[in-house]
Design a protein around this motif. Structure first.
Motif, short mmCIF file in Angstrom:
data_model
loop_
_atom_site.label_atom_id
_atom_site.label_comp_id
_atom_site.label_asym_id
_atom_site.label_seq_id
_atom_site.Cartn_x
_atom_site.Cartn_y
_atom_site.Cartn_z
N TYR A 54 0.87 -1.03 0.17
CA TYR A 54 0.11 0.04 0.13
C TYR A 54 0.61 1.20 0.00
O TYR A 54 0.59 2.22 0.95
CB TYR A 54 -1.01 0.06 1.09
CG TYR A 54 -1.88 -1.37 1.15
CD1 TYR A 54 -3.07 -1.27 0.17
CD2 TYR A 54 -1.46 -2.30 1.90
CE1 TYR A 54 -3.89 -2.14 0.09
CE2 TYR A 54 -2.37 -3.59 1.76
CZ TYR A 54 -3.74 -3.43 0.78
OH TYR A 54 -4.30 -4.59 0.68
N PHE A 97 -5.43 -0.83 -5.39
CA PHE A 97 -6.69 -1.67 -4.40
C PHE A 97 -7.86 -0.96 -4.59
O PHE A 97 -9.14 -1.45 -4.79
CB PHE A 97 -6.04 -1.48 -2.99
CG PHE A 97 -7.20 -2.28 -2.20
CD1 PHE A 97 -7.62 -3.46 -2.17
CD2 PHE A 97 -7.86 -1.51 -1.24
CE1 PHE A 97 -8.55 -4.32 -1.50
CE2 PHE A 97 -8.82 -2.06 -0.65
CZ PHE A 97 -9.26 -3.30 -0.75
N TYR A 149 -14.71 -8.76 -7.82
CA TYR A 149 -14.13 -8.45 -6.66
C TYR A 149 -15.56 -8.03 -5.64
O TYR A 149 -15.72 -6.84 -5.53
CB TYR A 149 -13.17 -7.44 -6.52
CG TYR A 149 -12.47 -7.46 -4.96
CD1 TYR A 149 -11.44 -8.26 -4.44
CD2 TYR A 149 -12.75 -6.54 -3.86
CE1 TYR A 149 -11.03 -8.33 -3.44
CE2 TYR A 149 -12.24 -6.52 -2.62
CZ TYR A 149 -11.38 -7.57 -2.35
OH TYR A 149 -10.91 -7.64 -1.04
N GLY A 167 -13.58 -4.94 5.77
CA GLY A 167 -13.03 -5.12 4.71
C GLY A 167 -12.65 -6.68 4.61
O GLY A 167 -11.80 -7.00 3.69
N ASN A 171 -5.87 -11.16 6.23
CA ASN A 171 -4.30 -11.30 5.69
C ASN A 171 -3.58 -11.93 6.79
O ASN A 171 -2.36 -12.14 6.79
CB ASN A 171 -3.94 -9.61 5.93
CG ASN A 171 -3.96 -9.24 4.51
OD1 ASN A 171 -3.80 -8.03 4.11
ND2 ASN A 171 -4.18 -10.05 3.40
N TYR A 193 -9.47 -12.78 -7.06
CA TYR A 193 -8.03 -12.44 -6.89
C TYR A 193 -7.17 -12.55 -8.00
O TYR A 193 -6.13 -12.49 -8.14
CB TYR A 193 -7.51 -13.19 -5.75
CG TYR A 193 -8.12 -12.72 -4.35
CD1 TYR A 193 -7.35 -11.71 -3.84
CD2 TYR A 193 -9.11 -13.21 -3.93
CE1 TYR A 193 -8.08 -11.27 -2.45
CE2 TYR A 193 -9.93 -12.89 -3.05
CZ TYR A 193 -9.21 -12.01 -2.13
OH TYR A 193 -9.87 -11.63 -0.97
N GLU A 211 0.66 -12.59 -0.30
CA GLU A 211 -0.54 -12.27 0.46
C GLU A 211 -1.19 -13.60 0.95
O GLU A 211 -1.31 -14.47 -0.12
CB GLU A 211 -1.41 -11.45 -0.44
CG GLU A 211 -2.40 -11.22 0.42
CD GLU A 211 -3.39 -10.00 -0.22
OE1 GLU A 211 -3.74 -10.24 -1.35
OE2 GLU A 211 -3.84 -8.88 0.60
N SER A 258 -5.22 -14.36 2.05
CA SER A 258 -6.38 -13.58 2.39
C SER A 258 -7.43 -14.96 2.88
O SER A 258 -8.45 -15.56 2.05
CB SER A 258 -7.15 -13.18 0.93
OG SER A 258 -7.85 -12.34 1.19
#
Ligand code: AVJ
Length: 322
Positions: free
Chosen positions: A40, A48, A57, A162, A167, A207, A283, A285
């Motif tokens: 980020y 994002f 998404y 969210g 994560n 994703y 990552e 998720s």
């Protein structure tokens, strides 16, 4: 004219040192891994934001719909005077909560909490301008480390939306939820957004979108390393991968090296080799089931008192209390 007192618990040097440690650790492991928090930067946040509007998404729009339907109930149930939000990039949802708490007549303070001082300052200024008379007390920190810096006074609602909790792996969630429990007292509440286990095809598509925005988001972490640590990654030499792990019940994003290559990370005085086809995890998720996350919350001393989903049961919002 309003002034904002941003209390900073992460100075830029400690942030940079943390990143150096994380990257050295992750790139010298087998298999290699990078923590998702470094996605980020400005470009990553922009990508994002585009992800949240992609047709594949579903989490963002689904969570927003649930929140829209339940926000009055949330305000009535919590009677919160202080809204504290972890990872407050989700400003539109924040506004729904702030408005409902204001309408209920209880709200007097907003405490956005984020690792990025720039994001935090923008969010704070915007909310201050929109909500007249609201005290805004931004806190810069890492939600895995600095929850103790949140203010203690008032009847507090801590929001973590969210499915960012996804994560974290199980062990990280366990210590995070214990910290959440420790910061809360009687009368406070924890509002948590969790993405739910569903059909593998839909999960993977979310994703690995057709437009390739998630692929760009994934590769952007290499640019972040190039800039922040004087590395020389060629983002074009890696391919985006997204896969569902049915045992762990999480999506893994990876970057796959398209050739044998050696990377120099100047600031770490480190050379790293990748073989062709080697995959680095960038990552996880995690996706949740009601029973599982309820048990994890209970283990931390938090009791689920509300559980709300959309009609397809794609996503859940829960309220739990100490
Ligand atoms: C912001 C962590 C909730 O895991 O869905 C979106 C990040 N990564 N697409 C997620 C993300 C790839 C997102 N979280």
């Amino acid at each position: 004219m309003s002034t904002l007192d941003v209390s900073v618990h992460l100075d830029p040097t400690s942030l940079a040192a943390q990143m150096a440690d994380d990257v050295r650790d992750g790139l010298t492991r087998i298999p290699k891994v990078l923590p998702p928090k470094y996605f980020y930067d400005a470009r990553g946040s922009e990508l994002f934001d585009r992800i949240t509007r992609l047709p594949e998404y579903y989490p963002t729009r689904t969570e927003r719909a649930i929140l829209l339907e339940r926000v009055g109930q949330i305000a009535a149930f919590t009677g919160a005077t202080t809204l504290m939000e972890l990872g407050s990039g989700t400003s539109e949802k924040t506004r729904l909560l702030l408005q409902a708490l204001r309408d209920a007549g209880t709200l007097d303070r907003f405490v956005p909490f984020d690792v990025d001082p720039a994001v935090l300052a923008d969010a704070s200024v915007a909310v201050s301008a929109e909500f007249d008379g609201l005290t805004v007390e931004p806190v810069v920190g890492d939600f895995e480390k600095h929850l103790g810096e949140l203010p203690r006074e008032g009847r507090r609602l801590l929001a973590f939306l969210g499915s960012t909790i996804g994560n974290l792996d199980r062990e990280q969630r366990s210590s995070f939820l214990a910290e959440v429990r420790d910061t809360l007292t009687d009368g406070d509440a924890f509002l948590l957004g969790t993405d739910l286990v569903k059909d593998e095809g839909r999960l993977v598509a979310a994703y690995d979108d057709a437009q390739g925005i998630t692929a760009e988001f994934n590769a952007n972490v290499l640019q972040v390393l190039n800039r922040s640590l004087d590395a020389d990654f060629d983002p074009g030499a890696f391919a985006h991968r997204a896969l569902w792990d049915p045992e762990e019940e999480w999506i893994e994003m990876r970057l796959e090296s398209l050739r044998d290559q050696q990377i120099r990370i100047g600031d770490l005085d480190l050379d790293v080799t990748f073989t062709r086809g080697e995959q680095m995890r960038t990552e996880i998720s995690a996706k949740f089931r009601r029973e599982g996350i309820t048990r994890e919350l209970a283990a931390a001393g938090l009791q689920v008192v509300h559980w709300w989903t959309d009609p397809r049961e794609d996503f859940a919002l829960s309220i739990s209390v100490p």
